[in-house]
Design a protein around this motif. Structure first.
Motif: not given
Length: 821
Positions: A207-228
């Motif tokens: 559907d073309g939705h752009i979301g933030s990824g999950r946090r990486h194993f190194d502690g960096s990254g996003g907040n998981g909105s793509a998964l939500r």
């Protein structure tokens, strides 16, 4: 050819046992089966022309005496360094010897191999370089095929190990909405539709939705909105599983992830260009702007955990000598290397396997499939000075336990693969394999209890009916003291909470401020207290009250082993049902005492819970039927797992919780029987023969055993035919009593075999001598390193690199080894 040599060659030909080397023949010409000598060794490898097994120079006479063979093909390789090439760039692929991957050690050398015919008894005479004219036809053909054929390891293993990604099953018929959305080609215009963040963005291909990824194993990254977003669409009946990391798109491809529970991993999308074009993205014109997931994992090596565990930044002094021999990593075998480096420090291991030539002299026809041979070969190499010189660290001939890995992992769904594995699970599997092999070996090995008994201990579970006060005791065996890490007992909990609040504020404001991570610090004593804490059992049937009630349960250590293996349960399943790791420090002291956890047994003032009267009737004499918890099964099935697999997980964890069941799923989803229907528990009270596979019974009876023995063996080994055969031969001297024990045992015979049938006891005072640490987000990736104390000094074993340790990571270990003080 001189007359003497001619006569010996004719005698060999007359013997008529020269091997016919066909296309399916295996030639062990790349490594000695008794040592780690290889063609690059000073004397090369000698291949027996009858058995096709290779031997180092010092074992050729022994083999000739064992087999009567007088002809060997000597394989000798020399190498010269190639012209210097430019240093390779930072690797971008998780692989060895592949484009963008880590450089292969052999790439820097030019190698030349020669083959010579060597005759007994003067094995050092290598003047007869092949090909030779005038040899008998059979011997000439064998020598020629041995020289041409690839070696065993070249045949069985690929030179390059590389992280592989499966093609998503949803790529071919992926649904894509026609909602008019187009994604700009300018990365500066990309934003998370939920939070407005600009980094680590993933576009949903449906559907073309752009979301933030999950946090990486190194502690960096996003907040998981793509998964939500995926979960929200799924709740509406729309299955939109595939997402692409925008910043990784280039003409060469991109990172694609599948959120579908039956994949839940990085995947390949063969139609990626077409799927991206739907949203206005032309892959050919795109340039990569962010690190790929592989690059992020590689960069983990520069992080806190890797630096601390490997003692990066410290000038470590290389160490050499007996017991200070490194092991070559075969791509992903650091879990094996680390466990063995600690295990070799157990005296019982060396007493049984080190410097025991009788193990080799009594080896079966195929030494490669004989555990005592391969275990002795490995321990000899690590404990002796044969490969312990400073030159050995950089030499072409390395201690590479390939035969050992293949033998121990044979038939196992995980350890037979080239993937990274859980060191704790491998340690337990190795002890089980060792116990079976030692029982089968009989007089070939020194007398005494199985080696695994050094780690075996008994746990006593006490269940108390809260209302009546009556108790029930039960005893079980184990070889790992597995401890939970109670984060709520962190001594710096306030500092951790404050740090996390600052992290959330920085994420919301997109602040560039960087602060050193504040990690929870949990005392090891708190882990022991959690182990000994009282657990409440709801809905407990009390035979004293004749009804359901509440009970309490405590676990204590009944016997204290000579050597104690302790696991800190750092790994868990997160809220998004992916394996994660506790980022926590648990400083394990050099000495510990378990005496306050010692079991006391039934006390004089305690009353044992009576047996349920109905249990004495014939109809109810069978074990109580345990049903999988419907809620747990439903939750697992909602994640995409089969009904049978979900039921197996619930039963395997005693219906403890969905989270523990999910952990079991991750560890066992590749098992061959994972999706098979559960066995009929109503048959549990029937004789073992009723549950045995008829074909397996037939195979065992064809070996000379009767059906009763065959069924008992299959019952003891959970139906595994190969293990059942080992069990029968190892119990040949006391088969009637062994059968009676299996059929009358109240606990799993197979489990007690795995833990060792004997358990020692003594003071529960221990001192630390080994640490196996893991770096990575979960046990299926990352890297293992061992720290071992030898003669009062600590050393780091990082595969082939061995050095004096300045600060062992006592607070970051995963598996700890203690010996009795």
């Amino acid at each position: 050819m001189d007359p003497d040599a001619r006569a010996r060659v004719d005698a060999i030909a007359t013997r008529g046992r020269v091997a016919v080397v066909g296309d399916d023949s295996v030639v062990y010409k790349d490594e000695c089966v008794f040592s780690f000598d290889a063609p690059l060794s000073a004397n090369g490898v000698y291949v027996n022309c009858e058995t096709l097994f290779g031997y180092g120079r010092r074992y050729v006479e022994l083999d000739s005496a064992r087999t009567g063979c007088g002809a060997y093909v000597r394989v000798k390789t020399t190498r010269a360094r190639r012209a210097e090439v430019e240093a390779s760039e930072t690797p971008t692929t998780l692989g060895f010897g592949v484009d963008g991957g880590f450089a292969s050690e052999s790439d820097a050398w030019e190698e030349t191999t020669t083959y010579s015919l060597v005759l007994a008894p003067d094995f050092d005479d290598v003047s007869r370089e092949l090909p030779l004219e005038g040899l008998p036809e059979a011997l000439s053909a064998a020598c020629e095929r041995i020289a041409r054929k690839r070696g065993f390891h070249d045949t069985e293993e690929t030179k390059a190990w590389q992280e592989t990604r499966e093609v998503s099953r949803y790529a071919l018929e992926l649904a894509q909405e026609d909602n008019g959305k187009k994604i700009p080609s300018d990365p500066s215009k990309w934003r998370c539709e939920e939070t407005g963040e600009s980094g680590n963005l993933w576009v949903n291909l449906s559907d073309g939705h752009i979301g933030s990824g999950r946090r990486h194993f190194d502690g960096s990254g996003g907040n998981g909105s793509a998964l939500r977003h995926y979960e929200a669409m799924k709740a509406q009946g729309k299955h939109y599983p595939l997402v692409v990391k925008l910043g990784t798109i280039s003409a060469k491809g991109a990172d694609v992830y599948s959120y579908s529970p039956d994949e839940d991993d990085m995947v390949e999308d063969p139609y990626l260009a077409e799927h991206l074009r739907h949203w206005g993205i032309n892959m050919v014109s795109m340039e990569k702007t962010e690190k790929s997931m592989a690059e992020l994992q590689i960069e983990l090596n520069k992080g806190f955990e890797f630096d601390k565990i490997t003692e990066a930044g410290s000038k470590l002094e290389s160490a050499h000598g007996p017991r200070l021999v490194g092991l070559k990593n075969m791509g992903n075998t650091c879990y094996l290397n680390s466990v063995i480096q600690a295990l070799k420090q157990v005296p019982a291991v060396c007493d049984r396997y080190f410097d025991k030539d009788e193990i080799f002299s009594t080896a079966p026809e195929n030494p490669v499939t004989d555990f005592p041979t391969q275990m002795s070969k490995l321990i000899n190499a690590l404990v002796s000075d044969e490969y312990a010189t400073p030159e050995a660290e950089n030499a072409a001939v390395a201690v590479c336990p390939r035969m050992f890995k293949q033998l121990v992992g044979k038939g196992h769904p995980e350890f037979s693969t080239g993937g990274q594995q859980d060191a704790v699970e491998y340690f337990q599997h190795l002890l089980e394999t060792m116990t079976r092999a030692e029982r089968a070996a009989g007089s070939r090995l020194s007398e005494g209890p199985p080696t695994a008994a050094q780690f075996t201990f008994e746990l006593e579970d006490k269940v108390t009916c809260v209302e009546s006060g009556n108790v029930r005791y039960s005893v079980r065996k184990d070889n790992i003291l597995s401890l939970e890490v109670p984060l709520d007992k962190a001594t710096n909990k306030e500092s951790v909470d404050a740090f996390r609040e600052r992290e959330l504020k920085r994420a919301k404001t997109e602040s560039d401020d960087v602060e050193e991570i504040v990690r929870p610090e949990v005392p090891f004593s708190a882990c022991l207290e959690a182990f000994g804490a009282t657990e409440t059992i709801e809905d407990f049937y009390s035979s004293a009250l004749k009804r359901r009630s509440i009970a309490s349960k405590t676990t204590r250590v009944k016997t204290m082993p000579n050597f104690l293996a302790v696991q800190l349960r750092r790994y868990f399943v997160g809220e998004d049902w992916t394996p994660k790791k506790l980022d926590v420090l648990v400083d394990v002291p050099k000495t510990i005492s378990l005496e306050n956890l010692r079991a006391m047994g039934l006390q004089p003032d305690e009353i044992v819970l009576p047996e349920d009267e109905t249990a004495n009737t014939a109809a109810s004499s069978a074990p109580v039927r345990v049903e999988p918890d419907a809620a747990i099964v439903s939750a697992l099935m909602a994640m995409g797992f089969s009904e049978n697999g979900s039921k197996r997980a619930a039963l395997a964890t005693n219906n403890a919780s969905t989270e523990l069941s999910m952990e079991w799923v991750f560890a066992h989803m590749e098992d061959v029987d994972f999706n098979d229907p559960l066995p009929d528990q109503s048959a549990a009270s029937e004789p073992a023969m009723a549950a045995s596979d008829p074909e397996s019974v037939t195979m065992l009876t064809s070996m000379g055993f009767d059906e009763t023995a065959a069924n008992a063996a299959l019952k003891a080994c959970s139906g595994n035919l190969e293990r059942a055969a080992d069990w029968l031969f190892s119990h040949a001297d006391d088969l009637p009593s062994a059968i009676a024990e299996v059929n009358g045992a109240s606990t799993s015979a197979d489990a007690s075999e795995g833990a060792g049938s004997v358990s020692f006891d003594g003071p529960g005072e221990y001192e630390l001598f080994g640490i196996v640490s893991h770096m990575g987000g979960n046990t299926n990736c990352g890297h293992y390193v061992a720290h071992v104390e030898i003669d009062g000094k600590w050393y780091i074993f990082n595969d082939r690199k061995v050095a004096l340790s300045l600060k062992p990571p006592t607070d970051l270990g995963y598996l700890y080894f203690f010996r009795r003080r």
